[in-house]
Motif scaffolding. Sequence first.
Motif, short mmCIF file in Angstrom:
data_model
loop_
_atom_site.label_atom_id
_atom_site.label_comp_id
_atom_site.label_asym_id
_atom_site.label_seq_id
_atom_site.Cartn_x
_atom_site.Cartn_y
_atom_site.Cartn_z
N ASP A 138 -12.82 -22.37 -33.90
CA ASP A 138 -12.40 -20.33 -34.91
C ASP A 138 -13.51 -19.62 -33.57
O ASP A 138 -14.77 -19.78 -33.14
CB ASP A 138 -12.66 -20.42 -35.93
N PRO A 139 -12.78 -18.86 -32.83
CA PRO A 139 -13.38 -18.36 -31.69
C PRO A 139 -14.88 -17.72 -33.19
O PRO A 139 -15.30 -16.89 -32.27
CB PRO A 139 -12.26 -16.83 -31.83
N VAL A 140 -14.80 -16.99 -34.49
CA VAL A 140 -15.64 -16.32 -34.87
C VAL A 140 -16.92 -17.27 -35.21
O VAL A 140 -18.35 -16.88 -35.25
CB VAL A 140 -14.88 -15.74 -36.27
N ASP A 141 -16.84 -18.14 -34.59
CA ASP A 141 -17.58 -19.17 -35.11
C ASP A 141 -18.62 -19.62 -33.30
O ASP A 141 -19.03 -20.14 -32.42
CB ASP A 141 -17.82 -20.06 -35.51
N ALA A 142 -17.86 -18.86 -31.63
CA ALA A 142 -18.36 -19.17 -30.75
C ALA A 142 -18.70 -18.73 -30.21
O ALA A 142 -19.05 -17.46 -29.89
CB ALA A 142 -16.59 -19.43 -30.15
N LEU A 143 -20.50 -19.17 -29.58
CA LEU A 143 -20.33 -18.08 -28.40
C LEU A 143 -20.22 -18.47 -26.73
O LEU A 143 -20.19 -19.83 -26.31
CB LEU A 143 -22.08 -19.17 -28.03
N VAL A 144 -19.83 -17.04 -26.31
CA VAL A 144 -19.57 -17.26 -25.61
C VAL A 144 -20.22 -17.06 -23.97
O VAL A 144 -20.68 -15.37 -24.17
CB VAL A 144 -17.39 -16.16 -25.79
N ALA A 145 -19.89 -17.50 -22.67
CA ALA A 145 -20.44 -17.19 -21.91
C ALA A 145 -19.81 -15.81 -20.57
O ALA A 145 -18.71 -16.16 -20.86
CB ALA A 145 -21.72 -17.69 -20.99
N THR A 146 -20.29 -15.08 -19.92
CA THR A 146 -19.81 -14.45 -19.33
C THR A 146 -20.75 -13.89 -17.72
O THR A 146 -21.97 -14.13 -18.37
CB THR A 146 -18.33 -12.60 -19.64
N GLY A 147 -19.89 -13.17 -16.77
CA GLY A 147 -20.79 -12.77 -15.85
C GLY A 147 -20.00 -11.47 -15.49
O GLY A 147 -18.94 -11.05 -15.39
N PHE A 148 -20.46 -10.74 -14.37
CA PHE A 148 -20.00 -9.77 -13.24
C PHE A 148 -20.06 -9.78 -12.09
O PHE A 148 -21.04 -10.35 -11.73
CB PHE A 148 -20.75 -7.73 -14.27
N PRO A 149 -19.33 -8.80 -12.07
CA PRO A 149 -18.89 -9.22 -9.85
C PRO A 149 -19.51 -8.25 -9.51
O PRO A 149 -19.95 -7.17 -10.14
CB PRO A 149 -17.30 -9.13 -10.03
N TYR A 150 -20.32 -8.65 -7.73
CA TYR A 150 -20.46 -8.02 -7.21
C TYR A 150 -19.41 -6.20 -6.99
O TYR A 150 -20.57 -5.30 -7.72
CB TYR A 150 -20.65 -8.45 -6.17
N ALA A 151 -18.12 -6.29 -7.27
CA ALA A 151 -17.26 -5.59 -7.24
C ALA A 151 -17.50 -4.55 -8.79
O ALA A 151 -15.98 -4.91 -9.04
CB ALA A 151 -16.01 -5.74 -6.94
N ILE A 152 -18.31 -4.53 -9.12
CA ILE A 152 -17.87 -3.91 -10.73
C ILE A 152 -17.16 -2.63 -10.96
O ILE A 152 -16.39 -2.85 -11.90
CB ILE A 152 -19.51 -4.46 -11.19
N ARG A 153 -17.90 -1.94 -9.78
CA ARG A 153 -17.60 -0.51 -9.85
C ARG A 153 -16.04 -0.66 -10.18
O ARG A 153 -15.31 -0.41 -10.51
CB ARG A 153 -17.69 0.27 -9.32
N GLU A 154 -15.26 -1.50 -9.03
CA GLU A 154 -14.06 -1.91 -9.03
C GLU A 154 -12.97 -2.30 -10.11
O GLU A 154 -12.06 -2.18 -10.19
CB GLU A 154 -13.22 -2.41 -7.62
N ASN A 155 -13.61 -3.09 -10.73
CA ASN A 155 -13.14 -4.12 -11.78
C ASN A 155 -13.22 -3.33 -13.10
O ASN A 155 -13.51 -4.21 -14.13
CB ASN A 155 -12.97 -5.59 -11.89
N LEU A 156 -14.21 -2.00 -13.31
CA LEU A 156 -15.15 -1.66 -14.60
C LEU A 156 -14.21 -1.53 -15.62
O LEU A 156 -14.46 -2.06 -16.77
CB LEU A 156 -15.78 -0.55 -14.48
N ASP A 157 -13.11 -1.48 -16.57
CA ASP A 157 -12.18 -0.83 -17.15
C ASP A 157 -11.25 -2.48 -16.89
O ASP A 157 -11.25 -2.10 -18.39
CB ASP A 157 -10.59 -0.38 -16.34
N GLU A 158 -11.05 -3.96 -16.67
CA GLU A 158 -10.95 -4.87 -17.17
C GLU A 158 -12.07 -5.61 -17.52
O GLU A 158 -11.77 -6.11 -18.43
CB GLU A 158 -10.28 -5.39 -16.08
N ILE A 159 -13.50 -5.69 -17.12
CA ILE A 159 -14.72 -6.04 -17.55
C ILE A 159 -14.74 -5.34 -19.04
O ILE A 159 -14.73 -5.61 -19.90
CB ILE A 159 -15.74 -5.53 -17.03
N SER A 160 -15.02 -4.25 -19.07
CA SER A 160 -14.51 -3.44 -20.39
C SER A 160 -13.84 -4.02 -21.87
O SER A 160 -14.23 -3.54 -22.87
CB SER A 160 -14.92 -1.65 -20.34
N ALA A 161 -13.00 -3.81 -21.47
CA ALA A 161 -11.71 -4.18 -21.65
C ALA A 161 -11.93 -5.68 -22.95
O ALA A 161 -11.76 -6.26 -23.42
CB ALA A 161 -10.36 -4.31 -21.36
N SER A 162 -12.12 -6.48 -21.72
CA SER A 162 -12.42 -8.30 -21.89
C SER A 162 -13.83 -8.16 -23.09
O SER A 162 -14.01 -8.60 -23.66
CB SER A 162 -12.14 -9.49 -20.76
N LEU A 163 -14.85 -7.37 -22.45
CA LEU A 163 -16.14 -7.56 -23.89
C LEU A 163 -15.33 -6.85 -24.70
O LEU A 163 -15.66 -7.18 -25.48
CB LEU A 163 -16.94 -7.11 -22.82
#
Length: 261
Positions: free
Chosen positions: A148-173
């Motif tokens: 169940d996601p409520v029990d899950a610890l999730v990892a992520t990272g941010f690309p070097y091209a963070i400015r170009e992908n900021l909207d999607e990164i923020s929505a996923s977070l």
Amino acid sequence: MPIDVAAALAGALAAVREAGERIRADFGAPRDVRRKGRIDLVTATDLAVEAMLKESLAKVLPGAAFLAEETAAATKLSGPTWIIDPVDGTTNFAHGFPFVCTSVALYDGQEPLVGIVNAPILGQCFEAGQGLGARLNGVPITVSTVADPVDALVATGFPYAIRENLDEISASLRAVLAATQGIRRPGSAALDLAYVAAGRFDAFYEMALNPWDVAAGVLLVAEAGGRVTGYRPSAPYKLGDFRILASNGRLHGAMAELLAE
């Protein structure tokens, strides 16, 4: 002639552990840091470790090609190829943050045969061979059983091209933070995948990664019983795809839904 996976794994492990000693020696020393991009760094250690690994691995499997971050980034996957990230987490290394690893994989085309992620500062060496399972410091590992996601610890990272992908990164977070136990961002995709394989993280997602960032980790997760795909859209993962989602398998559908929002 078929590749002896066990022999290739043993030879690669020796090479990676030797390279890890160079990382350990350089970790507390003054660092020669240069920029490849706005926030993309390279150090003298990256270059030295990559050279060491190419020399050692050429003896393990003579004739194999190299796809390596600093000196052979344009190699196309065709036939046996060593895929090397000498220091994954270079920014961490430059700042004295110990989440630093070397990632080495052996692929035959798109087929993963060997995967090693060695974090020498942490004293953690993850290894996998096709059909041989996954291990941490020689001890077998498996993915978690969280369902169940409520029990899950999730990892992520941010690309070097963070400015170009900021909207999607923020929505996923936003979507993942609201539905799970929490998100961690250690700054090394290879180590994130190894931690999914070991059951420390329940899932990992990121965009805009290079093949050398994930090649070893993909096999580690698979051999530990997990699952790796793309997302947006959800599809079988191939090295070079823009998005990657790895999980313990039980969470995969739910994570894909969260990331589709």
